[in-house]
Design an enzyme around this catalytic site. Sequence first.
Site, PDB file in Angstrom:
ATOM      1  N   GLY A  56       1.179  -1.410  -0.031  1.00  0.00           N
ATOM      2  CA  GLY A  56       0.715   0.198   0.031  1.00  0.00           C
ATOM      3  C   GLY A  56       0.779   1.476   0.122  1.00  0.00           C
ATOM      4  CB  CYS A  57       0.113   4.439   1.098  1.00  0.00           C
ATOM      5  SG  CYS A  57       1.128   6.024   1.622  1.00  0.00           S
ATOM      6  CG  PHE A  58       5.898   4.992  -0.625  1.00  0.00           C
ATOM      7  CD1 PHE A  58       5.218   6.242  -0.497  1.00  0.00           C
ATOM      8  CD2 PHE A  58       6.746   4.721  -1.463  1.00  0.00           C
ATOM      9  CE1 PHE A  58       5.811   7.132  -0.830  1.00  0.00           C
ATOM     10  CE2 PHE A  58       6.551   5.518  -2.490  1.00  0.00           C
ATOM     11  CZ  PHE A  58       5.944   7.352  -2.220  1.00  0.00           C
ATOM     12  CD1 TRP A  59       4.914   8.230   2.243  1.00  0.00           C
ATOM     13  CD2 TRP A  59       2.856   9.067   2.897  1.00  0.00           C
ATOM     14  NE1 TRP A  59       4.869   9.383   1.266  1.00  0.00           N
ATOM     15  CE2 TRP A  59       3.439   9.985   1.988  1.00  0.00           C
ATOM     16  CE3 TRP A  59       1.633   9.744   2.980  1.00  0.00           C
ATOM     17  CZ2 TRP A  59       3.403  11.440   0.902  1.00  0.00           C
ATOM     18  CZ3 TRP A  59       1.298  10.974   2.732  1.00  0.00           C
ATOM     19  CH2 TRP A  59       2.019  11.806   1.965  1.00  0.00           C
TER      20      TRP A  59
END
EC number: 1.8.4.11
Length: 218
Positions: A56-59
């Site tokens: 998912g979102c890499f943050w």
Amino acid sequence: MSFFDSYRKKMQMPSKEEVLPGRVQPIPTAAAHFVSGHPLKGPWPDGMKQVLFGMGCFWGAERLFWQVPGVYVTAVGYAGGITPNPTYEETCTGLTGHAEVVLVVYDPKVVTLNELLALFWEEHDPTQGMRQGNDIGTTYRSVIYTFNAVDRAVAEKSRDAYSQALASRGLGPVTTQIADAPDFYYAEDYHQQYLAKNPDGYCGLRGTGVSCPIPLAH
């Protein structure tokens, strides 16, 4: 284009005719990790190993791994697609073919690949196909990219074990792609260690609540 058609398009990998051309030169990024100070692109100490995770979102995914003892450095970027040296904006269109991923460089004498895999499986939902929660599109697909055949076999074995654990709870199937590591393109400086720079920033990680049964030693 209707909403349904737009949604369906987001869930499909682009064709070679659709992908954006990209560029020859790499996108500028940070030289050092914002938290540890270690070099993002090396050189790294002898004996370090690498793995790429997309969840998912890499943050949020990057923060998960940089906190693990034995992880030397992490970096976010793009992999698994066609467009060379894409920007974040280009990747978000879905027309690069890339997934958002985290490069994890680790010391196998301190933390094993299986321990990292257990975090990967437990901290996101690997059954959602081309999305992760509210983040929709091929960019957010679940992937594991390994750098040798032995590590790929370990990852595949862990997938099989977690698939069984999910099935016992009526969940699944696992949609995670496991493959040899393709080219990895570092994301822009702004995205590197984003949640260290912006502690209240968005984190979309949500697991299934099912524990990973794989042995932690390897």
